[in-house]
Each structure stands twice: as C-alpha cells, then as structure tokens.
Scaffold this motif. Sequence first.
Motif, PDB file in Angstrom:
ATOM      1  N   ASP A   1       1.024  -1.600  -0.473  1.00 48.52           N
ATOM      2  CA  ASP A   1      -0.159   0.281  -0.096  1.00 48.52           C
ATOM      3  C   ASP A   1       0.868   1.044  -0.105  1.00 48.52           C
ATOM      4  O   ASP A   1       0.411   2.647  -0.349  1.00 48.52           O
ATOM      5  N   GLN A   2       1.944   1.064  -0.049  1.00 46.91           N
ATOM      6  CA  GLN A   2       3.130   2.658   0.572  1.00 46.91           C
ATOM      7  C   GLN A   2       3.556   2.622  -1.245  1.00 46.91           C
ATOM      8  O   GLN A   2       4.680   3.209  -1.226  1.00 46.91           O
ATOM      9  N   VAL A   3       3.325   1.830  -1.897  1.00 44.81           N
ATOM     10  CA  VAL A   3       4.570   1.656  -3.280  1.00 44.81           C
ATOM     11  C   VAL A   3       3.529   2.500  -4.149  1.00 44.81           C
ATOM     12  O   VAL A   3       2.694   2.718  -4.572  1.00 44.81           O
ATOM     13  N   ARG A   4       4.418   3.646  -4.763  1.00 45.44           N
ATOM     14  CA  ARG A   4       4.373   4.768  -4.730  1.00 45.44           C
ATOM     15  C   ARG A   4       4.042   4.269  -7.189  1.00 45.44           C
ATOM     16  O   ARG A   4       4.757   3.468  -7.135  1.00 45.44           O
ATOM     17  N   ASP A   5       2.958   4.729  -7.555  1.00 46.43           N
ATOM     18  CA  ASP A   5       2.342   4.518  -9.273  1.00 46.43           C
ATOM     19  C   ASP A   5       1.946   3.157  -9.459  1.00 46.43           C
ATOM     20  O   ASP A   5       1.912   2.656 -10.403  1.00 46.43           O
ATOM     21  N   TRP A   6       1.790   2.664  -7.599  1.00 44.27           N
ATOM     22  CA  TRP A   6       1.083   0.660  -8.278  1.00 44.27           C
ATOM     23  C   TRP A   6      -0.114   1.100  -7.469  1.00 44.27           C
ATOM     24  O   TRP A   6      -0.435   1.528  -6.239  1.00 44.27           O
ATOM     25  N   SER A   7      -0.890   0.215  -7.888  1.00 46.76           N
ATOM     26  CA  SER A   7      -2.211   0.523  -7.360  1.00 46.76           C
ATOM     27  C   SER A   7      -3.329  -0.974  -7.490  1.00 46.76           C
ATOM     28  O   SER A   7      -3.047  -1.945  -8.174  1.00 46.76           O
ATOM     29  N   ARG A   8      -4.319  -1.235  -6.581  1.00 46.15           N
ATOM     30  CA  ARG A   8      -5.213  -2.760  -7.257  1.00 46.15           C
ATOM     31  C   ARG A   8      -6.453  -2.442  -7.581  1.00 46.15           C
ATOM     32  O   ARG A   8      -6.626  -0.620  -7.301  1.00 46.15           O
ATOM     33  N   ASP A   9      -6.807  -3.395  -8.887  1.00 41.20           N
ATOM     34  CA  ASP A   9      -7.603  -2.859  -9.297  1.00 41.20           C
ATOM     35  C   ASP A   9      -8.970  -2.852  -8.900  1.00 41.20           C
ATOM     36  O   ASP A   9      -8.752  -3.639  -7.496  1.00 41.20           O
ATOM     37  N   ALA A  10      -9.775  -3.135  -9.374  1.00 39.84           N
ATOM     38  CA  ALA A  10     -11.322  -3.675  -8.841  1.00 39.84           C
ATOM     39  C   ALA A  10     -11.398  -4.763  -8.384  1.00 39.84           C
ATOM     40  O   ALA A  10     -11.972  -5.546  -7.315  1.00 39.84           O
ATOM     41  N   GLN A  11     -10.804  -5.712  -8.910  1.00 40.29           N
ATOM     42  CA  GLN A  11     -10.654  -7.122  -8.859  1.00 40.29           C
ATOM     43  C   GLN A  11      -9.538  -7.865  -7.309  1.00 40.29           C
ATOM     44  O   GLN A  11      -9.048  -8.657  -7.201  1.00 40.29           O
ATOM     45  N   GLY A  12      -8.612  -6.478  -7.390  1.00 39.76           N
ATOM     46  CA  GLY A  12      -7.655  -6.410  -6.452  1.00 39.76           C
ATOM     47  C   GLY A  12      -6.409  -7.306  -6.894  1.00 39.76           C
ATOM     48  O   GLY A  12      -4.905  -6.839  -6.400  1.00 39.76           O
ATOM     49  N   ASN A  13      -6.477  -6.678  -8.385  1.00 41.38           N
ATOM     50  CA  ASN A  13      -4.700  -6.853  -9.180  1.00 41.38           C
ATOM     51  C   ASN A  13      -3.922  -5.768  -8.781  1.00 41.38           C
ATOM     52  O   ASN A  13      -4.536  -4.585  -8.682  1.00 41.38           O
ATOM     53  N   VAL A  14      -2.543  -6.247  -8.961  1.00 39.29           N
ATOM     54  CA  VAL A  14      -2.221  -4.919  -8.976  1.00 39.29           C
ATOM     55  C   VAL A  14      -1.421  -4.500 -10.433  1.00 39.29           C
ATOM     56  O   VAL A  14      -0.687  -5.407 -10.884  1.00 39.29           O
ATOM     57  N   ARG A  15      -1.805  -3.519 -10.476  1.00 42.44           N
ATOM     58  CA  ARG A  15      -1.211  -2.623 -11.739  1.00 42.44           C
ATOM     59  C   ARG A  15      -0.382  -1.383 -11.333  1.00 42.44           C
ATOM     60  O   ARG A  15      -0.342  -1.044 -10.677  1.00 42.44           O
ATOM     61  N   HIS A  16       0.344  -1.099 -12.871  1.00 44.89           N
ATOM     62  CA  HIS A  16       1.443  -0.189 -12.849  1.00 44.89           C
ATOM     63  C   HIS A  16       0.485   1.273 -13.463  1.00 44.89           C
ATOM     64  O   HIS A  16      -0.569   0.640 -14.052  1.00 44.89           O
ATOM     65  N   LYS A  17       0.297   2.289 -12.840  1.00 36.67           N
ATOM     66  CA  LYS A  17      -0.619   3.945 -13.485  1.00 36.67           C
ATOM     67  C   LYS A  17       0.011   3.673 -14.613  1.00 36.67           C
ATOM     68  O   LYS A  17      -1.501   3.846 -15.533  1.00 36.67           O
TER      69      LYS A  17
END
Length: 232
Positions: A49-65
Amino acid sequence: MAERAHLEWFRERIAASLAIESRDPAPILAWCEERRRSIEFRADLIGLDQVRDWSRDAQGNVRHKSGQFFGVEGVRIESGDLREVKSWDQPIYTQPDGGILGLIARETAENGVEFFLHAKAEPGNIGILQLGPSIQSTWSNIRRAHAGKRPPMVEVLTAEAGVRIVYRAEHNEEGGRFWRKSNDNVVAFLDDERVIETDTTMFCWASLSQIRELALMDNVLSPFVKTILFPL
C-alpha cells in the motif's frame, strides 16, 4: 522466429579463442567490488500500500498507473496427477509483452572472444550488483514507460551496420512466476564497437572461460547469462 545465421561461425571463433583467452576471474571480481563501493543504491521492503504509482484494481490485481510493466494477478491451477497437489491458487506476474536478454560479443587478437557483462543493481540482489547480460530490458522499459533513461545497450540491436546477430530465439520465462511471458535471447557480435552509445562504466569484458569460473561462485553471475550462452 529463431535466427542463427552466424552461429556456426561464432562457435568456431569461440573454439579458436580457448588457446589465448584468460581463465582467471580475479580481475573481474576486483572490478565488480570496486564498482560496488562506488555506487549509491539501497533497497528496503515496504508494504504494497506504500508503493508509489502502483495500485489495486477492482479485482484486487496490482498494476502500474501506466498500464505497462507487469501486473500481479491470481491463477487457479488444476493439475490432475502431474504435480504435488491436484489443485492450487497463487499470485502470478502477468507481463505478456516480455523483453530482451542479450549478450554483446567481440573478438580481439590479444584476448580472443569476449562478452560484455553488465554489473547491474537490482533491489533483490544479494550484494546489490550482479554480473548480468549486456542487455536486459522489458519492452515497457524500452518504450520508456517509466519516463526515465533508455535502457543500456539497446542501440546495438537497432544498429544498421557494424553488428552481426549470432542467434536470436524466444525463451519462455519461468512459468511458476510469470504468466506466458517470453523473452528474446540474443547474442550480438560487434564488427564495429563504435555502435555503442551507452556509458560503459558499469560494463566489463569477460571471456567464456572467465564466465564459467564466475558461474561456480555464489551470487555473482546472473542466471540469464548462463541461459543466453547455453546454445553456444
């Protein structure tokens, strides 16, 4: 498509080189240690949750902006009797466009055939630097999705003259961690070293005999180097 126009010729040059090439890895190890002392590089584990420019989508998958680089998704496997268990779920890296893993080579009268190794810093490396391929880059990095510098040495593969491609073949990256990812593995021979535009501070030339010695040492040589050299 696999390419091997100059492979037999290069194998002959490697065989001829054995009589004169260096077998002692000590100069390379000393050079690598000097490079390690000269750089500033630090890596610490942090929460996702602290990683810059990466986030979870609606399915919980982690992706770069940017939508590029890799993602982290889930995969469900039904294996029958092929594996230790019949079924399991796991996270897996998704990066379908792959990348390039390449070694640049040359031949000199004094040292025979040599390969250009990159002392590359990666966050998960033991000892920070590891001797890796001349070219190690995803297509996302080549396209500069990170908005940073061009990856080192890619200019060699796009040169219109002065370079011979010894072989090129796609190799599937480790399928237990990556979903259907394939990399171009390439050996490129320099007829004209002036095609290199990259700063070579973090690169060194090594003979095949020296590389074999480095492969017997703990945490020095990237496994990608061994994979690229195997067809030779």
